[in-house]
Design a protein around this motif. Structure first.
Motif, PDB file in Angstrom:
ATOM      1  N   LYS A  98      -6.995  -6.334 -14.185  1.00 11.12           N
ATOM      2  CA  LYS A  98      -8.069  -6.853 -13.341  1.00 11.12           C
ATOM      3  C   LYS A  98      -9.371  -7.050 -14.115  1.00 11.12           C
ATOM      4  CE  LYS A  98      -9.111  -5.279  -9.142  1.00 11.12           C
ATOM      5  NZ  LYS A  98      -9.224  -4.182  -8.140  1.00 11.12           N
ATOM      6  N   LYS A 126       0.857  -1.202   0.000  1.00  9.48           N
ATOM      7  CA  LYS A 126       0.000   0.000   0.000  1.00  9.48           C
ATOM      8  C   LYS A 126       0.888   1.245   0.000  1.00  9.48           C
ATOM      9  CE  LYS A 126      -4.416  -1.357   0.700  1.00  9.48           C
ATOM     10  NZ  LYS A 126      -5.613  -0.792   0.131  1.00  9.48           N
ATOM     11  N   SER A 178     -11.903   4.856 -10.477  1.00 16.33           N
ATOM     12  CA  SER A 178     -11.562   3.706  -9.628  1.00 16.33           C
ATOM     13  C   SER A 178     -10.539   2.779 -10.291  1.00 16.33           C
ATOM     14  CB  SER A 178     -12.824   2.942  -9.243  1.00 16.33           C
ATOM     15  OG  SER A 178     -13.383   2.358 -10.386  1.00 16.33           O
ATOM     16  N   TYR A 192      -1.847  -8.775  -9.420  1.00 20.24           N
ATOM     17  CA  TYR A 192      -3.008  -9.342 -10.128  1.00 20.24           C
ATOM     18  C   TYR A 192      -2.618 -10.237 -11.303  1.00 20.24           C
ATOM     19  CZ  TYR A 192      -5.409  -5.741  -7.424  1.00 20.24           C
ATOM     20  OH  TYR A 192      -5.871  -4.949  -6.404  1.00 20.24           O
ATOM     21  N   ASP A 195      -6.944   1.852  -8.391  1.00 20.91           N
ATOM     22  CA  ASP A 195      -6.420   0.505  -8.104  1.00 20.91           C
ATOM     23  C   ASP A 195      -4.914   0.430  -8.352  1.00 20.91           C
ATOM     24  OD1 ASP A 195      -8.836  -0.495  -7.351  1.00 20.91           O
ATOM     25  OD2 ASP A 195      -9.267  -1.525  -9.240  1.00 20.91           O
ATOM     26  N   GLU A 253      -3.200   2.633  -5.571  1.00 21.03           N
ATOM     27  CA  GLU A 253      -3.287   1.982  -4.252  1.00 21.03           C
ATOM     28  C   GLU A 253      -2.148   0.991  -3.997  1.00 21.03           C
ATOM     29  OE1 GLU A 253      -5.799   1.783  -1.668  1.00 21.03           O
ATOM     30  OE2 GLU A 253      -6.401   3.760  -2.402  1.00 21.03           O
ATOM     31  N   TYR A 268       1.072  -3.654  -9.441  1.00 19.79           N
ATOM     32  CA  TYR A 268      -0.269  -4.072  -9.878  1.00 19.79           C
ATOM     33  C   TYR A 268      -0.186  -5.386 -10.664  1.00 19.79           C
ATOM     34  CZ  TYR A 268      -4.774  -3.542 -12.442  1.00 19.79           C
ATOM     35  OH  TYR A 268      -6.019  -3.721 -13.007  1.00 19.79           O
TER      36      TYR A 268
END
Lengths: 417, 171
Positions: free
Chosen positions: B169, B2, B147, B165, B151, B154, B161
């Motif tokens: 995503k 994070k 959003s 993932y 992501d 974040e 990322y």
């Protein structure tokens, strides 16, 4: 409601309805990087833990910005690219083959309706072939090489029509500079531009590249043209793929529609230190210059070199001017050699550089000294761009650059045509 | 991972409109090395030769419109990040710079910067998108991120990322 070209291409590659403002993840038809961006992309690709590229036939790397290498540091970055290309079995265009944006179109990597990203801001060049192509950074390119996909915020579109007929001695570059001056450096920020009108129809494909290339300088994401018989011929000669042009729908929604009558347009010059600081050539005529440069992804093609050859024939470059010429690719180099153009350059006293970006980015092959004025056919004149923040860069068409190189001062090329 | 600091505090260094990536980090440095710390020593050198001496860790770059226009070089946000700059605030960002900053984990804040002056102390709440100018208690609202982009922010950037993932995503 109808869609713009950008919305149609992004929709078809996202597999969903893509409208201005939406964020979509799209399949890519081609992705590439050059030696200024590839090393970081390779590093990011490895850090992401990726083992394989998504498709070895849809990726290429280009060594053009610093080619041949001017230093051992750059050489080691080139080595990194060669190793990566070898390991992943992807095409690497090495020193002397040419500028990425010329090779992408010349070698048939892209076709109408494609969605393309390149780790170079002037990737928008292929908009002239009815392609949605746009520049990204290294980490985006790493994600693209790994997944074959990338996210896009669907841009709104500005439609621009050029009416009339260009006067002799006025070229696509003058049109591009004029537009940049009119719209300003952020006049089309985040937007796609659809370029059309009779002036565009009259231009050859190479000249159209010049215009689509320069839309980056108003902040746009893409500069797309409609396909016509010229586009079809160009594509058919270079790629076996079926050609399907994308047109905007009836009733597509545009943020703005602009029309420019350019029948009386005269040669344009961008003054230091920004591309939108544009004036008609007569306002700066007589400004002394010490260096002149024709080349780059904007204006280093055969059509450009022909114009320069015509002006330079039986003349000499001014003794106090260094005139550098860099053909955009090996093909352009060879073709202009066969036409006798290179001989004219050399006899006139110009310096022939290898195919590549030449002195545009300021790392090699012609860094000006402090206080000097340069006139260049490139696309950027930011302070320090050519390697020296104390030099002054003027941007113009290859014709204006050539005429200025002869007289040692900024000159309206129509004196020589 | 994070993003560690959700609230940033630092002093503003004000720049104008259309600060291009050549100005942020010149081509004569960016081609030489992958070492962002080395590049950071030359941050904004061509338009503000003393900037490196003046700035302190955690300081903020505050600009007008179209920050980061020009070339696609990711070395630009990297040089800013490794120079210890906490965040860049601008009225608008050029699109490639915007993506690059998000991808490499450099906080960017799109807000009306007109009332911020050089030397102002600012507090930025990245989560709520509020910028406080300490001296006059002015509160500026930042443009919220969609959003999908949030992501990426974040987790600290696109490399993290993809690691987390394994790809995109959605789809």
């Amino acid at each position: 409601m109808g869609k713009t070209i950008a919305e149609k291409i992004l929709s078809s590659h996202a597999g969903e309805d893509a409208r201005a403002g939406n964020i979509v993840v799209c399949d890519l038809d081609f992705a590439f990087a050059q030696d200024g961006t590839a090393p970081l992309a390779i590093k990011a690709f490895d850090k992401m833990g990726q083992k394989r590229v998504f498709d070895t036939k849809k990726i290429a790397l280009f060594i053009d910005h610093n080619a041949p290498s001017p230093s051992r540091d750059v050489s080691s970055l080139h080595r990194l690219m060669r190793d990566f290309a070898g390991k992943h079995q992807i095409r690497l265009y090495d020193v002397g083959e040419g500028i990425c944006h010329q090779l992408v179109v010349e070698e048939g990597w892209v076709s109408a309706g494609d969605l393309v990203v390149g780790a170079d801001s002037h990737t928008c060049t292929y908009g002239a072939l009815n392609v949605f192509s746009t520049g990204v950074g290294s980490t985006d390119l790493a994600a693209a090489m790994a997944s074959g996909k990338l996210w896009f915020r669907v841009p709104g579109t500005i439609k621009i029509f050029f009416k009339g007929k260009l006067l002799p001695g006025v070229y696509a570059k003058d049109l591009a500079l004029y537009l940049t001056g009119k719209l300003g450096a952020r006049g089309a920020l985040y937007k796609s531009i659809e370029l059309g009108g009779e002036v565009i129809k009259d231009l050859g494909i190479e000249a159209r590249f010049t215009l689509s290339n320069m839309i980056m300088e108003v902040g746009a994401k893409a500069g797309i043209m409609l396909g016509d018989e010229k586009t079809e011929k160009w594509l058919a000669e270079r790629s076996k793929r079926k050609i399907r042009f994308i047109e905007p729908d009836e009733g597509a929604r545009y943020d703005k529609v602009l029309e420019f009558d350019v029948s009386r347009l005269v040669p344009q010059v961008a003054r230091p230190h920004s591309v939108d600081n544009v004036v008609p050539v007569h306002e700066v005529e007589g400004t002394s210059i010490e260096e002149a440069f024709v080349g780059t992804c904007t204006n280093g093609r055969l059509e450009d070199l022909r114009v320069v050859g015509k002006i330079l024939k039986d003349k000499k470059v001014h003794p106090e001017v260094r005139f550098m010429v860099a053909p955009a690719s090996r093909r352009v180099y060879l073709d202009s050699m066969k036409e006798g153009i290179l001989e004219i350059f050399i006899e006139a006293g110009a310096v022939l550089l290898p195919p590549g970006c030449g002195c545009c980015v300021g790392t090699h092959q012609g860094v000006p000294s402090g206080g000097e004025n340069v006139i260049s056919s490139a696309n950027r004149n930011f302070k320090g761009r050519m390697g020296n923040p104390e030099a002054f860069i003027y941007l113009a068409s290859p014709a204006t650059v050539a005429a200025s190189a002869i007289r040692g001062k900024i000159t309206d090329p129509r004196r020589y045509l | 991972m994070k993003q560690k600091k959700k609230v940033l505090r630092g002093y503003a260094h004000k720049f104008g409109d259309d600060i291009n990536t050549d100005y942020i980090i010149s081509g004569r440095y960016k081609f030489k090395t992958l070492d962002s710390r080395e590049l950071a020593k030359h941050l904004l050198e061509d338009i503000d030769p003393d900037f490196n001496k003046r700035k302190a860790s955690g300081d903020l770059i505050v600009a007008g419109e179209n920050f980061g226009c020009g070339s696609s070089r990711e070395q630009a946000p990297l040089a800013i990040k490794y120079a210890g700059i906490g965040a860049v605030l601008a009225k608008s960002f050029a699109r490639i710079f915007y993506r690059n900053a998000i991808n490499i984990g450099l906080p960017i804040v799109q807000t009306n910067t007109e009332k911020i002056e050089s030397g102002d102390e600012l507090e930025i709440d990245l989560a709520s998108g509020e910028v406080h100018v300490i001296k006059n208690n002015l509160c500026l609202k930042a443009e919220p991120f969609p959003s999908f982009i949030l992501d990426i922010i974040e987790v600290g950037g696109l490399i993290e990322y993809f690691k987390k993932y394994g790809g995109w995503k959605i789809r």
